[in-house]
Design a protein around this motif. Structure first.
Motif, mmCIF file in Angstrom:
data_model
loop_
_atom_site.group_PDB
_atom_site.id
_atom_site.type_symbol
_atom_site.label_atom_id
_atom_site.label_comp_id
_atom_site.label_asym_id
_atom_site.label_seq_id
_atom_site.Cartn_x
_atom_site.Cartn_y
_atom_site.Cartn_z
ATOM 1 N N LYS A 16 -79.698 34.277 -97.558
ATOM 2 C CA LYS A 16 -80.609 34.223 -96.374
ATOM 3 C C LYS A 16 -81.106 34.224 -94.994
ATOM 4 N N GLY A 212 -91.156 43.135 -97.145
ATOM 5 C CA GLY A 212 -89.930 43.026 -97.640
ATOM 6 C C GLY A 212 -89.576 43.581 -99.183
ATOM 7 N N GLN A 239 -92.806 36.665 -96.701
ATOM 8 C CA GLN A 239 -91.526 37.746 -97.040
ATOM 9 C C GLN A 239 -91.309 37.405 -98.358
ATOM 10 N N TRP A 253 -85.731 42.057 -95.507
ATOM 11 C CA TRP A 253 -85.735 40.964 -94.871
ATOM 12 C C TRP A 253 -86.290 40.783 -93.327
ATOM 13 N N PRO A 278 -92.442 34.226 -91.864
ATOM 14 C CA PRO A 278 -91.790 34.370 -93.355
ATOM 15 C C PRO A 278 -91.278 33.273 -94.578
#
Length: 297
Positions: A16, A212, A239, A253, A278
């Motif tokens: 990630k 996403g 996210q 992402w 995010p």
């Protein structure tokens, strides 16, 4: 409606991005709440959902509780909550949640639930009783409700609204184009109507969208326009993270710069508050959505 422990998506072998890494919870306020939760065996979604913002929220006096069990009657492709036939309603649950809120000294309490399409009232009676119990046990605590759409049975919605929580949230979860595959039993326009009715009732209205999942920038802008047209005040954008390999994969992402752009555009379109980043989740900075916005209910 809630976030649970996450793993890397099936198609994503790379780690990630760095911007999705979080620091371990610290601070005196967090430690005090942590001790109370452990001592009294209290249950919060913050903890069971392994939320990355738990330390920050607990330190700010905000906590989220889920009611009406842990088995959902729907099977959304993004959510790891078990699907099936739920257990009978626990009529003492409102009192137990209220006691937890009081023990933890929660300043701003967020309540959410699974969908209970098996119940004629959609769970709205327990919803109302939980809000009443919290008001009784902890009258200075402000309330936010993250509610289902009650399958469009609006009498059940109004049963919750009549308790007048300070913020009422119903999550769109995704954009119109992806709703059918992401929220199998939900309807985009029904969710919009739910939000419109909340706003017209005179309450601070909030929703959240995960990014996403394969949406385009144009999809997000369209959703923002729909939200403004239906009276929504507050939008959270975060996210999406894949709960298990069986769930919808992470297709993108989203960079923090893009989240910043979405915030700027959302405010320009007429939303009163946009929490975009995010690690943002439905309850993130929930207390600010109550106290930091001027000029709305």
């Amino acid at each position: 409606m809630i976030e649970l422990p996450v793993v890397a998506p099936v198609t994503e072998k790379a780690r990630k991005p760095d911007w999705l890494r979080v620091k371990l919870p610290v601070g005196k306020e967090y430690a005090q709440v942590r001790s109370l939760v452990d001592t009294h065996k209290l249950h919060t979604i913050c903890e069971s959902g392994n939320c990355p913002n738990m330390g920050e929220c607990w330190g700010a006096g905000t906590a989220t509780f889920m009611i009406l069990g842990n088995i959902c009657t729907r099977s959304c492709s993004f959510c790891a909550v078990a699907t099936g036939r739920p257990l009978a309603v626990d009529t003492d649950e409102p009192n137990r949640v209220a006691n937890s809120v009081k023990l933890m000294g929660v300043k701003h309490c967020v309540i959410t639930s699974v969908d209970r399409d098996d119940l004629k009232d959609g769970g709205s009676i327990i919803w109302a009783e939980t809000l009443q119990a919290i008001r009784r046990e902890s009258p200075i605590t402000t309330l936010e409700t993250l509610i289902p759409d009650f399958k469009g049975q609006w009498d059940n919605l109004y049963r919750v609204l009549e308790e007048k929580p300070e913020v009422v949230s119903h999550n769109m979860e995704t954009v119109r184009r992806l709703t059918r595959q992401v929220r199998i039993q939900a309807k985009y326009d029904r969710s919009l109507e739910c939000l419109k009715r909340i706003s017209e009732f005179g309450l601070r209205t909030k929703t959240g969208i995960m990014l996403g999942l394969g949406e385009t920038e144009e999809d997000v802008f369209e959703a923002m326009d729909d939200l403004v047209a239906n009276g929504v005040h507050i939008l959270t954008l975060g996210q999406y993270l894949q709960p298990t390999k069986a769930h919808h994969p992470v297709l993108d992402w989203i960079h923090p710069d893009q989240f910043a752009k979405y915030k700027e555009v959302g405010l320009a379109k007429g939303l009163k508050y946009v929490e975009s980043g995010p690690l943002v989740r439905s309850s993130y900075h929930a207390e600010k959505h109550l106290f930091d916005i001027e000029g709305i209910v």
